[in-house]
Design an enzyme around this catalytic site. Structure first.
Site, PDB file in Angstrom:
ATOM      1  N   ARG A   1      58.886  59.475  45.676  1.00 21.02           N
ATOM      2  CA  ARG A   1      57.627  60.160  46.007  1.00 21.02           C
ATOM      3  C   ARG A   1      57.182  59.879  47.439  1.00 21.02           C
ATOM      4  O   ARG A   1      56.025  59.549  47.688  1.00 21.02           O
ATOM      5  CB  ARG A   1      56.530  59.727  45.029  1.00 21.02           C
ATOM      6  CG  ARG A   1      56.645  60.356  43.648  1.00 21.02           C
ATOM      7  CD  ARG A   1      55.517  59.888  42.762  1.00 21.02           C
ATOM      8  NE  ARG A   1      55.583  60.444  41.412  1.00 21.02           N
ATOM      9  CZ  ARG A   1      54.958  61.555  41.031  1.00 21.02           C
ATOM     10  NH1 ARG A   1      54.242  62.228  41.897  1.00 21.02           N
ATOM     11  NH2 ARG A   1      55.063  61.996  39.789  1.00 21.02           N
ATOM     12  N   LYS A   2      58.138  59.981  48.364  1.00 17.49           N
ATOM     13  CA  LYS A   2      57.753  59.869  49.776  1.00 17.49           C
ATOM     14  C   LYS A   2      58.747  60.653  50.642  1.00 17.49           C
ATOM     15  O   LYS A   2      59.921  60.784  50.283  1.00 17.49           O
ATOM     16  CB  LYS A   2      57.684  58.409  50.216  1.00 17.49           C
ATOM     17  CG  LYS A   2      58.968  57.630  50.024  1.00 17.49           C
ATOM     18  CD  LYS A   2      58.795  56.176  50.449  1.00 17.49           C
ATOM     19  CE  LYS A   2      60.110  55.417  50.282  1.00 17.49           C
ATOM     20  NZ  LYS A   2      59.994  53.992  50.557  1.00 17.49           N
ATOM     21  N   ILE A   3      58.250  61.156  51.745  1.00  9.63           N
ATOM     22  CA  ILE A   3      59.106  61.961  52.619  1.00  9.63           C
ATOM     23  C   ILE A   3      60.010  61.073  53.455  1.00  9.63           C
ATOM     24  O   ILE A   3      59.776  59.864  53.592  1.00  9.63           O
ATOM     25  CB  ILE A   3      58.272  62.866  53.560  1.00  9.63           C
ATOM     26  CG1 ILE A   3      57.384  62.000  54.487  1.00  9.63           C
ATOM     27  CG2 ILE A   3      57.439  63.864  52.782  1.00  9.63           C
ATOM     28  CD1 ILE A   3      56.746  62.802  55.615  1.00  9.63           C
TER      29      ILE A   3
ATOM     30  N   ALA B   1      62.591  63.561  58.969  1.00 10.12           N
ATOM     31  CA  ALA B   1      63.174  64.823  58.492  1.00 10.12           C
ATOM     32  C   ALA B   1      62.354  65.454  57.380  1.00 10.12           C
ATOM     33  O   ALA B   1      62.629  66.576  56.953  1.00 10.12           O
ATOM     34  CB  ALA B   1      64.603  64.599  58.003  1.00 10.12           C
ATOM     35  N   GLY B   2      61.331  64.750  56.888  1.00 12.26           N
ATOM     36  CA  GLY B   2      60.419  65.336  55.912  1.00 12.26           C
ATOM     37  C   GLY B   2      61.017  65.555  54.539  1.00 12.26           C
ATOM     38  O   GLY B   2      61.639  64.649  53.967  1.00 12.26           O
TER      39      GLY B   2
ATOM     40  N   HIS C   1      54.986  78.768  62.326  1.00  9.96           N
ATOM     41  CA  HIS C   1      55.503  78.967  60.975  1.00  9.96           C
ATOM     42  C   HIS C   1      55.312  77.705  60.136  1.00  9.96           C
ATOM     43  O   HIS C   1      55.560  76.603  60.605  1.00  9.96           O
ATOM     44  CB  HIS C   1      56.999  79.320  61.060  1.00  9.96           C
ATOM     45  CG  HIS C   1      57.537  79.965  59.833  1.00  9.96           C
ATOM     46  ND1 HIS C   1      57.769  79.269  58.672  1.00  9.96           N
ATOM     47  CD2 HIS C   1      57.886  81.243  59.584  1.00  9.96           C
ATOM     48  CE1 HIS C   1      58.252  80.108  57.756  1.00  9.96           C
ATOM     49  NE2 HIS C   1      58.331  81.306  58.279  1.00  9.96           N
TER      50      HIS C   1
ATOM     51  N   PRO D   1      60.909  59.809  56.959  1.00 11.02           N
ATOM     52  CA  PRO D   1      59.929  59.659  58.043  1.00 11.02           C
ATOM     53  C   PRO D   1      59.986  60.769  59.091  1.00 11.02           C
ATOM     54  O   PRO D   1      58.947  61.306  59.499  1.00 11.02           O
ATOM     55  CB  PRO D   1      60.313  58.314  58.688  1.00 11.02           C
ATOM     56  CG  PRO D   1      61.151  57.605  57.696  1.00 11.02           C
ATOM     57  CD  PRO D   1      61.735  58.613  56.763  1.00 11.02           C
TER      58      PRO D   1
END
Lengths: 298, 298
Positions: free
Chosen positions: A165-167, A171-172, A82, A169
């Site tokens: 503007r960044k995820i 947990a996204g 998924h 590390p």
């Protein structure tokens, strides 16, 4: 009367039972919130919970679950069929009783803000909470998935609604938003020809000119050897079940095919059914709020 | 989930506002009970209350109301168009949620017993609580009215279910019992010929060979100049609305008449509508209890 919100969080974990058990326990940790159902899929490596409660309780439960999922799930090590972009992947809030979609939009924003401030997990607002039209659709928002997000977030139009503007590390990034209740509704045809189901599905779904709040595809039910129009009714007030049902009946006629039955998969708000009775019984001047006995209960 | 019983007491007072106000106040005196609606009719000299609550609360409210009505209403001085035999004339208990008719029968017996023991007002059990078939029907039980009761009670077959063979001097005697919810449902015909409405009514009502739980007569709606089949559905699980509606449609055909609309008067349990949706949408294997979202709410 009590305000009730439904919350259907999707987590990117469907294999490690110990983590799922911890999430279940956490889902039951807020007194005014009930966990109605949960299911995990190992091939998808994903779990979906169904919860109801008052708005404040649901907001608290959402935060606690997001915190726990962030601690236990590392997207860098996650594999499954998924699509996904976060440990807590999607957080939809659905009005059930005495609550408007607008209130659920506010709720979703408050939750997203707290998650960013306290957990540093960024998010996109989607569906009714979307801040731009192209963010309404989850598939568009999630396109690129976890692995593609660092690059996507740098594009002009893809700054998160909450966060930088960044995820995060591990947990996204998440999709958070309000949406009307979704009804999974299937109509079974008296034919084994899937082409007919596909042709009918095309005429009724919004994306190809049909009813706006209807998504549909044709599928085969192998065990019964019949074709089925498989539908998601994403807003039953906007596009009622009976209208789609009658449209399918009318379209099926040109193939000499009849409807042999239908099915509702999982839960439905009872008003979606009452609206159908109102249509078929030709009830005049029906006031659902006032005339349904249960609406007066404590 | 909470058990909910509906209670629709009928009092023989529809003129003296001070007495009605006292009854309204008393109806609101039990915390777990809600007064949903009440209406008084001066020509009938009668008031009907609609209340809901948990079984224990409803039992307590019924007792308190019976006590107050007995103190304030003297049947020896009561005149009105509606038949009556007691200050508190009829006490029906209706299951609404998580309660069976059998539990409401037990509730009605407990209330009748307490009313006899503490207030010395006798009663007949009627409808689902009836102890003999001829006591099921309220009209049969009440036949003779207040003035004829002393003589009626001396007949072999008319001993009260609770109390001795004599009425309370001023409060008379009551009918107490459990019954399924009643839905007042009318079907409007595309004709101004009342004979057609009467002929159709005769074919659908149980008393003349039609559906068992359906009572029906033909009436004229003068202001619209149309004939109507006016129906009481006394048990929508036994005889569903759609079945009667389709029977009317089929009977009307022989007169070349169509159904132009229908109406539900007052309240309906939502399941009566959901059952119709299930029929018309041809839903397979629908589990009302499990699949209706609202059934899972706190």
């Amino acid at each position: 009367m009590a305000k009730i919100v439904e919350f259907i969080p999707n987590f990117s974990e469907g294999r490690r039972q110990d983590v799922i058990d911890l999430l279940v326990k956490e889902a039951r940790s807020v007194p005014s919130v009930m966990l109605l159902d949960y299911s995990s899929d190992t091939s998808h490596n994903r779990s979906v919970f169904t919860m109801v409660g008052d708005p404040a309780g649901i907001a608290e439960a959402a935060f606690r679950l997001c915190k726990l999922a962030g601690e236990k799930i590392d997207l860098r090590e996650h594999h499954g069929e998924h699509p996904r972009m976060g440990a807590s992947d999607v957080f939809p809030f659905v009005p059930v009783k005495e609550v408007s979609v607008a209130e659920c939009v506010e709720l979703s924003k408050a939750v997203a803000e707290r998650i960013w401030k306290e957990l540093h997990i960024p998010s996109f607002l989607y569906e009714s909470s979307a801040t731009r039209p192209e963010r309404t659709n989850l598939a568009t928002v999630r396109n690129g998935q976890f692995e593609g997000m660092p690059e996507k977030l740098l594009k002009e139009e893809w700054a998160p609604d909450y966060g930088e503007r960044k995820i995060h590390p591990s947990a996204g990034i998440m999709a958070i938003g309000a949406r009307p209740p979704l009804i999974a509704y299937n109509v079974n045809l008296g034919t084994s020809d899937i082409r007919i189901a596909n042709a009918i599905a095309k005429t009724i779904r919004g994306s190809s000119g049909g009813y706006q709040y209807c998504k549909a595809i044709g599928v085969m039910l192998a065990e019964r050897n019949i074709a089925q129009v498989s539908i998601n009714m994403v807003n039953f007030e906007g596009t009622p079940l009976y209208r789609v049902f009658e449209a399918i009946r009318a379209e099926a006629k040109r193939w000499g095919v009849t409807i042999i039955g239908s099915e509702i998969v999982g839960l439905t708000p009872v008003k979606a059914l009452a609206d159908c009775a109102e249509y078929y019984l030709q009830i005049e001047n029906f006031d659902y709020k006032k005339q349904v006995l249960e609406n007066h209960l404590l």
